[in-house]
Design a protein around this motif. Sequence first.
Motif, PDB file in Angstrom:
ATOM      1  N   ASN A  32       0.870  -1.163   0.000  1.00 42.25           N
ATOM      2  CA  ASN A  32       0.000   0.000   0.000  1.00 42.25           C
ATOM      3  C   ASN A  32       0.914   1.221   0.000  1.00 42.25           C
ATOM      4  N   TYR A  34       1.352   5.607   0.038  1.00 43.28           N
ATOM      5  CA  TYR A  34       0.710   6.809   0.551  1.00 43.28           C
ATOM      6  C   TYR A  34       1.564   8.037   0.223  1.00 43.28           C
ATOM      7  N   LEU A  46      -3.048  13.327   4.882  1.00 45.33           N
ATOM      8  CA  LEU A  46      -3.030  12.311   3.828  1.00 45.33           C
ATOM      9  C   LEU A  46      -3.528  12.924   2.531  1.00 45.33           C
ATOM     10  N   TYR A  49      -3.677   7.682  -1.429  1.00 47.48           N
ATOM     11  CA  TYR A  49      -3.224   6.352  -1.075  1.00 47.48           C
ATOM     12  C   TYR A  49      -3.606   5.393  -2.193  1.00 47.48           C
ATOM     13  N   VAL A  51      -3.862   1.113  -3.069  1.00 48.82           N
ATOM     14  CA  VAL A  51      -3.799  -0.275  -2.613  1.00 48.82           C
ATOM     15  C   VAL A  51      -3.437  -1.206  -3.762  1.00 48.82           C
ATOM     16  N   GLU A  59      -7.655  12.049  -0.982  1.00 47.85           N
ATOM     17  CA  GLU A  59      -8.289  12.441   0.273  1.00 47.85           C
ATOM     18  C   GLU A  59      -8.620  13.927   0.313  1.00 47.85           C
ATOM     19  N   LEU A  90       5.805  13.513   2.264  1.00 47.01           N
ATOM     20  CA  LEU A  90       6.288  12.222   2.727  1.00 47.01           C
ATOM     21  C   LEU A  90       5.589  11.090   1.987  1.00 47.01           C
TER      22      LEU A  90
ATOM     23  N   TYR B  96      -6.086  -0.291   6.004  1.00 45.34           N
ATOM     24  CA  TYR B  96      -4.871   0.356   5.529  1.00 45.34           C
ATOM     25  C   TYR B  96      -4.887   1.855   5.805  1.00 45.34           C
ATOM     26  N   TRP B 100      -4.740  10.323  12.202  1.00 41.65           N
ATOM     27  CA  TRP B 100      -3.617  10.827  12.989  1.00 41.65           C
ATOM     28  C   TRP B 100      -4.043  11.887  13.996  1.00 41.65           C
TER      29      TRP B 100
END
Lengths: 114, 110
Positions: A32, A34, A46, A49, A51, A59, A90, B96, B100
């Motif tokens: 996965n 991100y 986020l 993402y 999968v 998002e 990141l 998954y 946060w």
Amino acid sequence: SQTIHQWPATLVQPVGSPLSLECTVEGTSNPNLYWYRQAAGRGLQLLFYSVGIGQISSEVPQNLSASRPQDRQFILSSKKLLLSDSGFYLCAWSRIGQNTGELFFGEGSRLTVL
Amino acid sequence: QQQVKQSPQSLIVQKGGISIINCAYENTAFDYFPWYQQFPGKGPALLIAIRPDVSEKKEGRFTISFNKSAKQFSLHIMDSQPGDSATYFCAASKNYQLIWGAGTKLIIKP
């Protein structure tokens, strides 16, 4: 062992210029993937993402996009950067099917838009 | 919207003291509650995680306490050291996805 590579580490771009950040994972299959953004002194937001190849969820609606051209490659792009796109980006991966909440992060890419 | 609320935003502790960071969540369907440690200019790294059917987990100087009925969990750092100075994030995991907390900047004074 698994490793994650993210580049470039630092970049300064003018407003309106394009962006491409790349992330690759080694030593695992079907991870996965991100993309997160972190503003200075702030938490983790986020962005995208994935999968699996061709499966990307967004998002946050914005002028960024993500692609996963290969199983272990994740790319973050923009056609025209905004000042608000500045931040610490990141990339992270997690093992497919594992729900322990363990993400492995790259070293990050610091983007400054001027 | 699912949320994880983390406090305090910042914390200063003397060397050798106990650092305590608290988190509260709103959804009861989470699978794991991990804590991440982030040093300046680096990506976060998993520090310790706990399942919701366990009340406490200890790894070295780091302990997670979990209160399922109160929907709260906390990180305790015993004998805090200057090297523990970092930003700490709690999170709640489902499949998954991670929700946060906002992070706590911890400074350990020598």
